[in-house]
Design an enzyme around this catalytic site. Structure first.
Site, PDB file in Angstrom:
ATOM      1  N   CYS A 136       0.827  -1.207   0.000  1.00 44.55           N
ATOM      2  CA  CYS A 136       0.000   0.000   0.000  1.00 44.55           C
ATOM      3  C   CYS A 136       0.868   1.267   0.000  1.00 44.55           C
ATOM      4  CB  CYS A 136      -0.920  -0.048   1.231  1.00 44.55           C
ATOM      5  SG  CYS A 136      -1.761   1.490   1.617  1.00 44.55           S
ATOM      6  N   CYS A 192       0.065   3.744   2.768  1.00 48.63           N
ATOM      7  CA  CYS A 192       0.538   3.188   4.045  1.00 48.63           C
ATOM      8  C   CYS A 192       2.025   3.476   4.228  1.00 48.63           C
ATOM      9  CB  CYS A 192       0.314   1.674   4.100  1.00 48.63           C
ATOM     10  SG  CYS A 192      -1.413   1.161   4.000  1.00 48.63           S
TER      11      CYS A 192
END
Length: 132
Positions: free
Chosen positions: A30, A33
């Protein structure tokens, strides 16, 4: 204090304690993230009285599913064992600081009262529904 990895086995005992616990649900693939990770780590070094936990949603799929995580990163804040914030999306440093301050400023007696009222209303609705 640096952030710590949370697992299905350690999650409940970590978030169920007195004080503030921030939890970052993330995954290695991600991009947002990865962008949020340094902000989260920096805050963990600044606020040594707060627990900063990370849940790898790939490794802890059962835990992520139990919280219905459908978008990452998702940040949750627990205070005295009560979930007080849950929102997907990466935050910038100043936004994370506002969230931390907001968690510190909560009147937990009022929060507990609200939780009790919500639970009582839900119980009453369930009782009325089963009586039909």
């Amino acid at each position: 204090m640096a952030s710590k990895e949370l697992t299905l086995d350690s999650f409940a005992t970590t978030v169920g304690t007195e004080g503030i616990v921030l939890v970052d649900f993330w995954a290695d693939w991600c991009g947002p993230c990865k962008a949020f990770a340094p902000v989260f780590e920096s805050a963990s070094e600044t606020h040594e009285d707060i627990v900063f936990g990370k849940v790898d949603t790939e490794a802890e799929q059962q835990l992520a599913a139990s919280f219905q995580i459908t978008s990452i990163p998702t940040l949750m804040v627990f205070r005295d064992g009560i979930l007080v914030y849950s929102q997907p999306g990466a935050l910038a440093g100043p936004q994370l600081e506002q969230l931390v301050q907001g968690a510190r400023d909560l009147d937990m007696d009022d929060v507990r009262k609200q939780v009790a009222e919500q639970q009582a209303a839900a119980k009453q609705a369930a009782n009325e529904q089963s009586a039909e």
